[in-house]
Structure formats: C-alpha cells, structure tokens
Design an enzyme around this catalytic site. Sequence first.
Site, PDB file in Angstrom:
ATOM      1  N   LYS A  47       8.289   1.881  20.998  1.00  0.00           N
ATOM      2  CA  LYS A  47       8.261   1.961  19.439  1.00  0.00           C
ATOM      3  C   LYS A  47       7.219   1.447  19.069  1.00  0.00           C
ATOM      4  O   LYS A  47       6.168   0.777  19.794  1.00  0.00           O
ATOM      5  CB  LYS A  47       8.719   0.324  19.577  1.00  0.00           C
ATOM      6  CG  LYS A  47       8.610   0.376  17.605  1.00  0.00           C
ATOM      7  CD  LYS A  47       9.961  -1.260  17.933  1.00  0.00           C
ATOM      8  CE  LYS A  47      10.316  -1.584  16.006  1.00  0.00           C
ATOM      9  NZ  LYS A  47      11.523  -2.492  15.627  1.00  0.00           N
ATOM     10  N   SER A 102      15.094  -2.327  12.884  1.00  0.00           N
ATOM     11  CA  SER A 102      13.700  -1.250  12.752  1.00  0.00           C
ATOM     12  C   SER A 102      13.613  -0.524  13.157  1.00  0.00           C
ATOM     13  O   SER A 102      12.420   0.296  13.192  1.00  0.00           O
ATOM     14  CB  SER A 102      12.748  -2.364  12.643  1.00  0.00           C
ATOM     15  OG  SER A 102      12.312  -3.382  14.118  1.00  0.00           O
ATOM     16  N   SER A 147      16.893  -5.420  15.423  1.00  0.00           N
ATOM     17  CA  SER A 147      16.075  -3.927  15.307  1.00  0.00           C
ATOM     18  C   SER A 147      16.511  -3.070  16.378  1.00  0.00           C
ATOM     19  O   SER A 147      15.885  -2.403  16.226  1.00  0.00           O
ATOM     20  CB  SER A 147      14.429  -4.241  15.168  1.00  0.00           C
ATOM     21  OG  SER A 147      14.344  -4.650  13.850  1.00  0.00           O
TER      22      SER A 147
HETATM   23  N1  GLN Z   1      16.841  -6.041   9.648  1.00  0.00           N
HETATM   24  C1  GLN Z   1      16.211  -7.922   9.937  1.00  0.00           C
HETATM   25  C2  GLN Z   1      14.758  -7.577   8.837  1.00  0.00           C
HETATM   26  O1  GLN Z   1      14.443  -6.597   8.227  1.00  0.00           O
HETATM   27  C3  GLN Z   1      15.297  -7.594  11.299  1.00  0.00           C
HETATM   28  C4  GLN Z   1      14.293  -7.107  12.167  1.00  0.00           C
HETATM   29  C5  GLN Z   1      13.973  -6.659  13.045  1.00  0.00           C
HETATM   30  O2  GLN Z   1      14.941  -6.979  13.810  1.00  0.00           O
HETATM   31  N2  GLN Z   1      12.807  -6.603  13.076  1.00  0.00           N
HETATM   32  O3  GLN Z   1      14.301  -8.786   9.376  1.00  0.00           O
END
Ligand code: GLN
Length: 486
Positions: free
Chosen positions: A76, A151, A175
């Site tokens: 990532k 994400s 994410s």
């Molecule tokens: N969807 C969540 C957010 O937008 C989780 C994001 C994440 O785990 N980085 O905050």
Amino acid sequence: MSDLNQNTLTQIANLIKTKKISSLEVTKFFIENIEKAKKLNSFITTCFEKSLKDAKNFDKKKNYKGLLPGIPLAVKDLFCTKNIKTTAGSKILENFIPAYESSVTNNLWSEGAIILGKLNCDEFAMGSSNETSYFGNTINPIGKSLVPGGSSGGSASALAANLTPATIGTDTGGSIRQPASFTGTVGLKPTYGLCSRWGIVAFASSLDQAGPMTKNVEDCALLLEAMSGYDPKDSTSINKKKEQYSKNLKENVKGLKIGIPKEYRIDNMPKEIDNIWNKGIDILKKSGATIVNISLPHTNYALPTYYIVAPAEASSNLARYDGVKYGYRSKKGKNLIEMYENTRGEGFGREVKRRVLIGTYVLSSGYYDAYYLKAQKVRKLIKNDFDESFKKVDAILTPSTPSSAFKFGEKTNDPISMYLNDIFTVPVNLAGIPAISIPGGVDSRGYPMGLQLIAKALDEQTILNIALTMEKAINFKNSINRWWEN
Ligand code: GLN
C-alpha cells in the site's frame, strides 16, 4: 513460463526455497501480470528495474533462511519506502520520495521479499471505496463497475487479480477487512502495537495498524509473522517475543466458545449477509465449538465515536503538510499564511478537508468536552464490552461488512452512507484488538462477502486457527475471469 496464478504465497515460497523456480522467474511473472492489468489502476508506482535487480541478487544467495525468500510483493502506498515515491494517495505528497524505510516494509525485505511497487489507496487512508485517491479509482477485479473497498483498495484489487502473491495494508477503521471482504480475500487487523507504525503515513495514530492481505489463511499467518515484531522506534510498539504464527497454525475449534453479538444483527441488513453468518455459525458448531449469545451493548456508539476520534487525530497529524518542509507547495499567495492556505486548499482532496474540519471542530475549545472527551469515554466503554465478553468466549464471529461491493459513485455524495460501511469493523480498532476477515460466500450476484473473527488482544493465533478450519469448510472460490487482460 510457469503459470503462478493458482499458487499461494506459501507455495511460491516453497518453490523458490527448493529451487524449483527462481526469484527472477517469479518476479517476471508478476511484472507481466501487472503490465496486463493497467485497467484496474491498482498501482500508483512500479519499480520493475529494482525488482528485477533485487531478484537476480536474491538468486545468487545460498541456503536462504528468511520467511519470504525472493518473493516479489507490492505494498500500500501509505508505507514509506526509501528512494521510492510514497504518496498516501494524495496530491500533497505527489512527488514525495522518503529518505527512510518503514519498519514493517523493512521487516519484509529482511525476510527476503522484493518490492514490485506501491498500491493505490484512498487519500491518507480516508475512505471505504478507494474513490478519494488523487490517482483515480481502482477497480475491483470481481466486476468493472465495482469498488474494491477501501482504503486499502489497490492492495485488495492487486491481490485478487494476482498482481502480487500477497500484500500489506493498514486498518484504522476497517481498511484491511472491508476491501478483503469485497474482493474475496483474507485480511487481518492485528492487535494495536503488534506491527510498528514507524514510517507509515499517519492518519489516526491511536487506531492505525498495518496488517497482511492474502489469498488464504496460511499465507496470512506467514505474512503476519514476517511483518510483526517489536520496534523501539514506535513508542506504542509491544515489546514481546515474536510469535511463530505459521508453525503454530492448526485447525482448532473443538471445545472453543464462540460469541455471537446480538447488536450486529442490524436493521435492513441484506438477508444474504445473515445467511452467510448463520452458515458460519453452523460450521463452527459442526466443528465442535459452543455458540454463546453475547451482548456488546455500546456497539451502536462505535461509529459516531470513531468519526470523532479519527478525524480529531487526523486534523492534528495532517497539520504537518504546510508546504514548507516537504510535499506540494502552492505558488499562489502574497505571504506565508496565504501560502499555507493555498497549499492545503489545493493539495488536499474533499474527504481529507472534511475530516480536518470535523477534527478541528471537535477539538476546539467549547466543543472539546462535548465531543472529543465524551468520545474517549465511550471508547473505553466499547473496550469494556469486549473485555467482559472475552471472559465468556474465546472469539467472536460477525459479518465483516453490511453489504457486498457497491458501484462507483453509489455513495460518493452521501458521506454518512459511506461511513456506515465501517459499522462492523470500527469497534475492533477502538478496542485495539485483532480481527480477521475471511470469505464467507457470495450474494445472489456472485459478489463475495466476508466473515469476521475477533479475539482478545494478542490472540491472533486463535482467530487464525479458527479461520483455517472455517476456510476449509467454506471452500470459497473466487470466480474472476481476468477480463482486464483483453
Ligand atoms: N473507512 C474508514 C475511514 O474512512 C476506515 C479507513 C481506514 O481504516 N483507514 O475512516
């Protein structure tokens, strides 16, 4: 060239170890797959020259002992990689080349892995669909119109399309687990502090955790073992002996007590999710587990709590992007303050700005007690719910997400409906405990849906072992026809 599309990370590691294939051949195979998959847009950066050079160097080594011998991996784009561009999916870091390597990626290279490139993600890891990335949408290999989740959407997409034999993501509120669920892959969010946060672009520091994303549970154990470990450079890193998740991986469910939290049966949940959950419960019963109905009474407050704590920490973490030290700098503005404003105004996308605004608001004087402080108190209650439950059960089984993969644009104009994606994943981050998502089955359209197993802190082995048993019984097969190669 051998066809490695059906091979797992563990299998490829064994093939290289026993010299049935060279690291160079494997690396060339994945590079070819990546080059044929431009349509998916899962990569922000590739570094094939380096990959090939590293693979050749690896092949000269004798009696290599590392866990990831000559394995090419993409990661990532939130992990800082020395001399390789690291963007966090943001324009503000579009040209940022770190002078250092994150501890987690460093662990991978120390175990013999080789870098293929950096994977697309939501901007600063804020999102559930990969649609907030400055570098464009990543497509879910399951279907052209489907988001891969977020994400870590680029990671999940690249893994499901076999552009990398395994990958790593970060999970602040879901994410890793949500994109794993959307792509029919396995993803694990470790206990907070098990994997070092040093060198990972920060989103919400009390929640961020790196973890493995893999094709199956066996690979997940191997990659977790490779990437985890104490790091004195991260003050929240847990100082304990490294676990041998791979060696200790065995089907183990008999006699265990598995909790089913009633609060996770939410209104309007698709029937199909309920069915997959029930199927999971049946498998556990048949494997000799006792099912215990439990209650996690503060579950309802987890989402609002998360969307106060995470933006608050983000607004503070992102204050460093001011156009002075590194990253994008606006050319507009008559003085320093205007330069700051223009840099941040032009450099950040809409979702990041929304979070910074919310975060600044909940931390401002007059609102701090009502929002931020209260959220911290509720966070403790959520953790207490889990602590109480783990006095009665060994693990908890829930769905990973309230839906399967949705379409591009479906939720972009409604942040609340986007945030609702995280309803089953955020409680785990707030409590700092580990959870794994494994494919549970498919819905009527054939889209994968995940099941989540949650354990108490540092009990990754228990959920890996239960997941291994469930994986065998579920026998999930992703039906992906590599449409993007045409
Ligand atoms: N969807 C969540 C957010 O937008 C989780 C994001 C994440 O785990 N980085 O905050």
